[in-house]
Scaffold this active site. Structure first.
Site, PDB file in Angstrom:
ATOM      1  N   TYR A 132      28.272  64.715  52.072  1.00  0.00           N
ATOM      2  CA  TYR A 132      28.639  63.619  52.976  1.00  0.00           C
ATOM      3  C   TYR A 132      28.977  64.172  54.358  1.00  0.00           C
ATOM      4  CZ  TYR A 132      31.118  59.580  54.909  1.00  0.00           C
ATOM      5  OH  TYR A 132      31.524  58.540  55.722  1.00  0.00           O
ATOM      6  N   SER A 142      31.615  60.107  61.222  1.00  0.00           N
ATOM      7  CA  SER A 142      32.842  60.138  60.427  1.00  0.00           C
ATOM      8  C   SER A 142      33.666  61.330  60.907  1.00  0.00           C
ATOM      9  CB  SER A 142      32.458  60.316  58.953  1.00  0.00           C
ATOM     10  OG  SER A 142      33.588  60.701  58.195  1.00  0.00           O
TER      11      SER A 142
HETATM   12  N1  NAP Z   1      35.071  52.867  55.492  1.00  0.00           N
HETATM   13  C1  NAP Z   1      35.456  53.923  56.173  1.00  0.00           C
HETATM   14  O1  NAP Z   1      36.650  54.203  56.247  1.00  0.00           O
HETATM   15  C2  NAP Z   1      34.445  54.768  56.908  1.00  0.00           C
HETATM   16  C3  NAP Z   1      34.911  55.847  57.692  1.00  0.00           C
HETATM   17  C4  NAP Z   1      33.989  56.642  58.377  1.00  0.00           C
HETATM   18  C5  NAP Z   1      32.614  56.352  58.291  1.00  0.00           C
HETATM   19  N2  NAP Z   1      32.198  55.306  57.516  1.00  0.00           N
HETATM   20  C6  NAP Z   1      30.756  55.055  57.473  1.00  0.00           C
HETATM   21  O2  NAP Z   1      30.504  53.685  57.704  1.00  0.00           O
HETATM   22  C7  NAP Z   1      29.293  53.294  57.057  1.00  0.00           C
HETATM   23  C8  NAP Z   1      29.537  52.077  56.199  1.00  0.00           C
HETATM   24  O3  NAP Z   1      30.459  52.441  55.176  1.00  0.00           O
HETATM   25  P1  NAP Z   1      31.387  51.380  54.403  1.00  0.00           P
HETATM   26  O4  NAP Z   1      32.739  51.941  54.429  1.00  0.00           O
HETATM   27  O5  NAP Z   1      31.123  50.018  54.890  1.00  0.00           O
HETATM   28  O6  NAP Z   1      30.833  51.605  52.922  1.00  0.00           O
HETATM   29  P2  NAP Z   1      30.378  50.565  51.791  1.00  0.00           P
HETATM   30  O7  NAP Z   1      31.294  49.391  51.775  1.00  0.00           O
HETATM   31  O8  NAP Z   1      30.226  51.403  50.574  1.00  0.00           O
HETATM   32  O9  NAP Z   1      28.976  50.053  52.304  1.00  0.00           O
HETATM   33  C9  NAP Z   1      27.865  50.904  52.349  1.00  0.00           C
HETATM   34  C10 NAP Z   1      26.620  50.097  52.527  1.00  0.00           C
HETATM   35  O10 NAP Z   1      25.487  50.979  52.457  1.00  0.00           O
HETATM   36  C11 NAP Z   1      24.571  50.441  51.514  1.00  0.00           C
HETATM   37  N3  NAP Z   1      23.806  51.463  50.835  1.00  0.00           N
HETATM   38  C12 NAP Z   1      24.281  52.491  50.087  1.00  0.00           C
HETATM   39  N4  NAP Z   1      23.274  53.170  49.552  1.00  0.00           N
HETATM   40  C13 NAP Z   1      22.132  52.558  49.944  1.00  0.00           C
HETATM   41  C14 NAP Z   1      20.762  52.781  49.696  1.00  0.00           C
HETATM   42  N5  NAP Z   1      20.352  53.760  48.875  1.00  0.00           N
HETATM   43  N6  NAP Z   1      19.845  51.957  50.271  1.00  0.00           N
HETATM   44  C15 NAP Z   1      20.255  50.952  51.056  1.00  0.00           C
HETATM   45  N7  NAP Z   1      21.534  50.684  51.335  1.00  0.00           N
HETATM   46  C16 NAP Z   1      22.464  51.474  50.765  1.00  0.00           C
HETATM   47  C17 NAP Z   1      25.448  49.699  50.520  1.00  0.00           C
HETATM   48  O11 NAP Z   1      24.674  48.798  49.780  1.00  0.00           O
HETATM   49  P3  NAP Z   1      25.206  48.235  48.369  1.00  0.00           P
HETATM   50  O12 NAP Z   1      26.421  47.419  48.699  1.00  0.00           O
HETATM   51  O13 NAP Z   1      24.081  47.437  47.905  1.00  0.00           O
HETATM   52  O14 NAP Z   1      25.527  49.426  47.553  1.00  0.00           O
HETATM   53  C18 NAP Z   1      26.464  49.042  51.438  1.00  0.00           C
HETATM   54  O15 NAP Z   1      25.948  47.854  51.993  1.00  0.00           O
HETATM   55  C19 NAP Z   1      28.840  54.519  56.253  1.00  0.00           C
HETATM   56  O16 NAP Z   1      27.836  55.195  56.990  1.00  0.00           O
HETATM   57  C20 NAP Z   1      30.091  55.357  56.153  1.00  0.00           C
HETATM   58  O17 NAP Z   1      29.794  56.720  55.991  1.00  0.00           O
HETATM   59  C21 NAP Z   1      33.064  54.526  56.832  1.00  0.00           C
END
Ligand code: NAP
Length: 252
Positions: A172, A159
């Protein structure tokens, strides 16, 4: 270290990942869901790992309905998982699928945006557990399988706040700095293998629940959907990135 981008004209072959077994954490929602569908759509057998079973089942059904290779489903809450749980997972992957060619550490939680002085202790632990420790234990358990593969890849998720610290992003941001360190240490350890590569990917701003929680005033429609950023994942998990190791990539 500056981030890299995949070739702008990259076009994955339709069966790019045929025969590859790839485990994706956080596969039930957001980026992990879109990446899992894209991997399956390019021939991979995807192991869908996440904590919410109905979300995983929905992705499973979508993959099967599309006629892609039948995935495997693995509910696991990374917040409460112990090292033995990861070993059991690796044993099951070995017993039921016979090997592993890819591992995507995508699951993550944001925690609270709060000054370090007031950062909640339990929340600090949970963010570190899910975003960092889980990735370490899962990597360690799966490493023997990945090292046996003729060609394999591990991807960590970074990130912007994992490269340059930002006020109030607390655990984070620190977990993302540490994930990048974990990626670099492991990449250096496997450098000589010639078969396993380890890189990280920074998705950038993507329209997901996590992004909306971090930036509640932002118009989600101004952001790319998760489906629009999957290309670097295909590139870094497939044979086209052979020889690329220890690098940090941006999605675009
Ligand atoms: N979106 C952005 O703009 C962005 C930017 C930079 C980095 N990222 C990174 O990209 C990755 C995905 O993020 P996202 O934006 O797609 O977020 P998201 O929509 O919140 O998805 C996160 C995923 O992680 C799972 N998760 C969370 N806690 C968990 C646990 N304790 N055990 C197992 N699974 C768990 C969630 O499961 P549930 O749905 O069941 O909760 C969900 O499937 C993350 O590492 C995030 O830091 C995202």
């Amino acid at each position: 270290m500056s981030s890299k981008q995949i070739p702008s004209d990259y076009q994955p072959a339709p069966e790019l990942l045929a025969g590859r077994r790839i485990l994706v954490t956080g596969a039930g929602d957001g980026i992990g869901r879109a990446v899992s569908l894209a991997l399956a759509g390019h021939g991979a057998t995807v192991i869908l790992l996440g904590r919410t079973v109905h979300k995983l089942e929905a992705v499973y059904d979508q993959i099967v309905d599309a006629g892609f290779p039948q995935p495997a489903l693995y509910p696991l809450n990374l917040a409460g998982a112990a090292p033995d749980d990861y070993q059991e997972l690796a044993n099951r992957v070995d017993a039921e699928l016979g090997g592993l060619e890819g591992l995507v550490h995508n699951a993550g939680i944001l925690g609270s945006l709060s000054p370090l002085l007031h950062y909640d202790e339990a929340e600090w632990m949970e963010v570190m557990q899910v975003n960092l420790n889980g990735a370490f234990f899962l990597t360690r358990a799966c490493l023997p399988l990945l090292e046996q593969a003729a060609d394999a890849a591990i991807l960590f998720t970074s990130s912007n706040v994992g490269f340059r610290g930002r006020a109030y992003w607390g655990a984070y941001a620190v977990s993302k700095f540490a994930s990048e360190g974990l990626m670099q240490v492991l990449a250096d350890e496997v450098e000589e293998s010639g078969t396993l590569r380890v890189n990280s990917i920074n998705p950038g701003r993507v329209r997901t629940g996590m992004r909306a929680a971090a930036y509640p005033a932002e118009d989600p429609q101004s952001l790319p959907a998760p489906e629009e950023i999957v290309m670097p994942y295909l590139y870094l998990l497939g044979p086209d990135s052979h020889g690329i190791n220890g690098q940090a990539f941006d999605c675009g």
